[in-house]
Scaffold this active site. Structure first.
Site, PDB file in Angstrom:
ATOM      1  N   ARG A   6       0.793  -1.206   0.000  1.00  0.00           N
ATOM      2  CA  ARG A   6       0.000   0.000   0.000  1.00  0.00           C
ATOM      3  C   ARG A   6       0.828   1.260   0.000  1.00  0.00           C
ATOM      4  NH1 ARG A   6      -4.654  -1.101  -2.285  1.00  0.00           N
ATOM      5  NH2 ARG A   6      -5.557  -2.929  -1.360  1.00  0.00           N
ATOM      6  N   LEU A 143     -14.062  -3.763  -2.809  1.00  0.00           N
ATOM      7  CA  LEU A 143     -13.237  -2.566  -2.822  1.00  0.00           C
ATOM      8  C   LEU A 143     -12.008  -2.719  -3.708  1.00  0.00           C
ATOM      9  CD1 LEU A 143     -15.107  -1.637  -0.524  1.00  0.00           C
ATOM     10  CD2 LEU A 143     -13.081  -0.681   0.597  1.00  0.00           C
ATOM     11  N   GLU A 144     -11.460  -3.919  -3.774  1.00  0.00           N
ATOM     12  CA  GLU A 144     -10.234  -4.120  -4.529  1.00  0.00           C
ATOM     13  C   GLU A 144     -10.440  -4.154  -6.044  1.00  0.00           C
ATOM     14  OE1 GLU A 144      -7.262  -3.960  -3.550  1.00  0.00           O
ATOM     15  OE2 GLU A 144      -7.442  -4.123  -1.380  1.00  0.00           O
ATOM     16  N   SER A 145     -11.500  -4.791  -6.504  1.00  0.00           N
ATOM     17  CA  SER A 145     -11.654  -4.923  -7.962  1.00  0.00           C
ATOM     18  C   SER A 145     -13.096  -4.848  -8.421  1.00  0.00           C
ATOM     19  CB  SER A 145     -11.047  -6.253  -8.439  1.00  0.00           C
ATOM     20  OG  SER A 145     -11.835  -7.356  -8.004  1.00  0.00           O
TER      21      SER A 145
END
Length: 417
Positions: A6, A143-145
């Protein structure tokens, strides 16, 4: 993934949120096509070619077979678009209010519920194996993809090689490149299937190569830890394995929204300043729904937007999500989305006005009035994103005003006339 990743990869922390942020068009944004990004075409670069030649020697010295190196670098090239992204990462940070509007938008909730139903069997099996609730795994995925719709189409070997050669942190990306070659050496995928973000995050839940090697699992038993497949099972199980090894405790909330007593000493708030929920209750802290917060272990009070914003009592599971991504907005986004997928309601606490002095209701009114005036913001979610800024610019240009694209109270007053 994760703690190392991150500092490299931006997003709303990530709103794929890692992949793409809407804002102005509906908090979830527009679904991005999985066609190749034309800005990621390879170009000739003699310096890059020399670097690749020297890297081959270093990779061989690290135990990567010559055949794996040759196969992986077949067709690899320098991607100037990757460097452009790396050099121009925005410093803009969305407020928690905007972040949550995107993270738990109506569209993201609807798609998340559909994903939970569609993949109920593997998700429940993953939950039983790793002790991480299906809704939490699905929230990370969302949220990621955007539930697999925005996994990235950039060739990972080319992206990582480009960043290792010409990036700000060459040593880190060379480490990721070596890890990517080990993935290929292990036979989990092939180089032409190893695609992802411009910075090398891959799959449904966006692992970087080193995290993949540490946490990825073959849950469907086909002999490969395949996070690139249309079938998300291995990705979802790998995410659960990561959270489990980060200390996730099934049945414990990530956090609970609370109300604070008048005169609450803000010096008591902050991650790591833990005490029991009963001790917090003795100080006047109550669940926003009323009553004492149940005892789920030591807890801290978090005030992400100060005393003028919502307050949360956070538990160990907050820290487990933070191991995945340490951005506070991201952790709250995953936690809140998982709560909503489980049937919970929206955040109840008030949010402070933005830097322009506008409350969410003001921003929504601005969007509605712009659209009515013929400058479509494609939604009125109160999030000032690209569509809203473009509409503001169009309105300002048509009225002979300075073109700033900024949402202000003066602009709203002008639209209200």
């Amino acid at each position: 993934m994760r703690s190392t990743r991150r500092s490299v990869i931006i997003g709303l922390g990530a709103i794929g949120l890692s992949g793409c942020v809407g804002g102005g068009r509906g908090a979830s944004g527009v679904v991005v096509s999985r066609a190749a990004d034309p800005g990621m075409s390879a170009v000739a670069n003699a310096g890059f070619d020399d670097w690749v030649a020297s890297f081959r020697t270093r990779a061989a010295a690290r135990g990567i077979p010559a055949g794996t190196i040759t196969s992986a670098f077949r067709g690899v090239g320098y991607l100037p678009g990757v460097i452009e992204r790396d050099r121009n990462q925005t410093e803009f940070k969305r407020s928690l209010e905007d972040y949550l509007a995107i993270a738990a938008s109506d569209e993201r909730l609807s798609k998340g519920r559909a994903a939970l139903a569609r993949h109920a069997r593997p998700l429940r099996a993953i939950e039983a194996t790793y002790g991480v609730e299906a809704e939490v795994i699905t929230a990370v995925w969302g949220l990621e993809s955007f539930y697999g719709e925005r996994r990235g189409t950039v060739p990972v070997i080319s992206a990582l090689a480009t960043l290792a050669y010409d990036g700000r942190r060459g040593a880190f990306f060379e480490q990721q490149l070596i890890a990517a070659l080990r993935i290929l050496q292990n036979g989990d995928t092939m180089a032409d299937r190893m695609t992802g973000s411009w910075a090398g995050a891959m799959g449904h839940t966006q692992f970087i190569p080193t995290s993949y090697l540490q946490f990825a699992v073959d849950f469907n038993g086909d002999g490969r830890r395949d996070i690139w497949s249309e079938d998300p099972t291995d990705s979802l199980a790998s995410t659960a394995a990561y959270l489990s090894r980060s200390g996730w405790k099934k049945g414990q909330p990530w956090g609970v929204e609370v109300t604070l007593p008048t005169g609450f000493a803000t010096s008591l708030a902050g991650r790591g300043k833990g005490r029991s929920p009963d001790a917090w209750a003795d100080l006047g802290v109550r669940a926003v729904t009323g009553g004492r917060v149940p005892n789920h272990g030591s807890a801290s009070i978090l005030l992400p937007q100060g005393t003028s914003g919502p307050a949360f009592m956070i538990f160990n599971n907050f820290n487990a999500i933070a191991r995945y991504n340490n951005a506070v907005n991201y952790v709250i986004g995953v936690g809140h989305l998982s709560d909503r997928l489980r049937g919970g309601g929206p955040i109840r606490g008030n949010f402070p006005p933005d830097s322009a002095g506008m409350a969410k209701a003001d921003r929504q009114d601005l969007q509605r009035r712009l659209t009515a005036a013929g400058f479509d913001t494609e939604g009125s979610d109160g999030v000032i994103g690209a569509k809203t800024r473009a509409a503001i610019e169009g309105y300002q240009r048509a009225r002979g005003l300075p073109v700033t694209g900024e949402a202000t109270l003066d602009l709203l007053r002008l639209l209200r006339r």
